[in-house]
Scaffold this motif. Sequence first.
Motif, mmCIF file in Angstrom:
data_model
loop_
_atom_site.group_PDB
_atom_site.id
_atom_site.type_symbol
_atom_site.label_atom_id
_atom_site.label_comp_id
_atom_site.label_asym_id
_atom_site.label_seq_id
_atom_site.Cartn_x
_atom_site.Cartn_y
_atom_site.Cartn_z
ATOM 1 N N ALA A 183 -22.526 5.531 18.491
ATOM 2 C CA ALA A 183 -21.499 4.519 18.761
ATOM 3 C C ALA A 183 -21.716 3.278 17.899
ATOM 4 O O ALA A 183 -20.755 2.677 17.392
ATOM 5 N N ILE A 184 -22.975 2.877 17.722
ATOM 6 C CA ILE A 184 -23.272 1.706 16.886
ATOM 7 C C ILE A 184 -22.963 2.005 15.428
ATOM 8 O O ILE A 184 -22.384 1.178 14.709
ATOM 9 N N SER A 185 -23.331 3.202 14.956
ATOM 10 C CA SER A 185 -23.031 3.593 13.584
ATOM 11 C C SER A 185 -21.523 3.603 13.337
ATOM 12 O O SER A 185 -21.042 3.132 12.295
ATOM 13 N N ALA A 186 -20.770 4.129 14.301
ATOM 14 C CA ALA A 186 -19.315 4.180 14.158
ATOM 15 C C ALA A 186 -18.711 2.783 14.141
ATOM 16 O O ALA A 186 -17.780 2.502 13.371
ATOM 17 N N ALA A 187 -19.244 1.885 14.982
ATOM 18 C CA ALA A 187 -18.735 0.513 15.018
ATOM 19 C C ALA A 187 -19.026 -0.207 13.706
ATOM 20 O O ALA A 187 -18.179 -0.962 13.200
ATOM 21 N N LEU A 188 -20.203 0.017 13.151
ATOM 22 C CA LEU A 188 -20.552 -0.616 11.880
ATOM 23 C C LEU A 188 -19.637 -0.094 10.764
ATOM 24 O O LEU A 188 -19.155 -0.866 9.924
ATOM 25 N N LYS A 189 -19.389 1.212 10.762
ATOM 26 C CA LYS A 189 -18.496 1.795 9.766
ATOM 27 C C LYS A 189 -17.082 1.237 9.920
ATOM 28 O O LYS A 189 -16.391 0.945 8.926
ATOM 29 N N LYS A 190 -16.637 1.081 11.161
ATOM 30 C CA LYS A 190 -15.307 0.529 11.427
ATOM 31 C C LYS A 190 -15.204 -0.899 10.904
ATOM 32 O O LYS A 190 -14.185 -1.272 10.292
ATOM 33 N N LEU A 191 -16.253 -1.692 11.099
ATOM 34 C CA LEU A 191 -16.255 -3.074 10.613
ATOM 35 C C LEU A 191 -16.199 -3.097 9.088
ATOM 36 O O LEU A 191 -15.478 -3.904 8.492
#
Length: 347
Positions: free
Chosen positions: A49-57
């Motif tokens: 979830a953190i990796s996905a959020a960072l990629k989204k940002l």
Amino acid sequence: MSRPPARQAAPTEGLAKKINWNLLHMFVVVAEMQSISRAATVLGRGQPAISAALKKLEERLGTRLAARGPTNFALTPAGEVLYREAREIANGIDRMSLLIADLSGDLTGTVHLAMASHMTSPLLNDAFAEFHRRHPKATFLITVMSSPEIMKAMASSTIHFAITPLAQKPDAFDCLQIFREHCAFYCGPTHRLFGRRDLTAADLRGEASVSYYRPTAISYTLQTIADAHADVQLAEPAVAVSNHMEEVRRMIVAGIGIGAIPIHIAARDERDGLLWRLPPYKPTMPVDVFMITNPRVRPSRVEQALIDVIQEMVAARPLKDRTYPQALGLPFTPISADRPRAQKKRS
């Protein structure tokens, strides 16, 4: 009559709609923890979830914010800029909560503190305890970093408050010496020198050594340990290296080689028969630990409150009472000299 052209949204307005505080807060924690997995632990979320959020940002900003791999993590120049600005936003939110809390007299918010590993001192323990007594609603976010990582982050203003050993005080920062510790050489239970009381420094000559990784530790803070290695002529290169003291300790206990550990930290392992103190027994290898702050960056009120408590504690105790091991009542001579040789366990 023609209509006036539609008002175009400014670039900043569009960005404000794309990025919410949750994404920025996640990025601040990732940047401070220097690790997606550690940030996931702090935030109580899964690593994917953190990796996905960072990629989204990154997608919303159209740029890469961090170079990340299985064993490394580093902010890009764009990431460092975003972190500085996001931290200011976080500080602003903290200040808003503080202004509201002032109505009730309670100080809240999070102390963001970077610290080198194993900064062991009764003064720090007392300072944290006193701070918590005064401000029980405040919280801590402590990130463990190597000294060079801390100085790099201080120079880029990604952090502005840290506790770390220093060989020289940098002119750009305010430095307050918290304590001084002395190191000594130790070996583990399976080492051929373990249990020997008739040793001199000459007996260490040519022995395999365990050391601190030079680019990330000794070159900044532990030059005295490097000098001591050369003085007793331990074998070079070291058979094992690490930039964390706990891993150096592990390798010494495992019998891989001889290495240096702060005397007051090693005392318990000595009593437990896991480490054996080696010569030279006189005071050597001093390491000075400082609190460093960046005068160009204003800390939040809650962070300033902790800084004030540490300054009070330091002012109340002369350096001799903050110099270890003697301030703790531990001798420079080995504890192992006062106890019988460790007996092997029966099978």
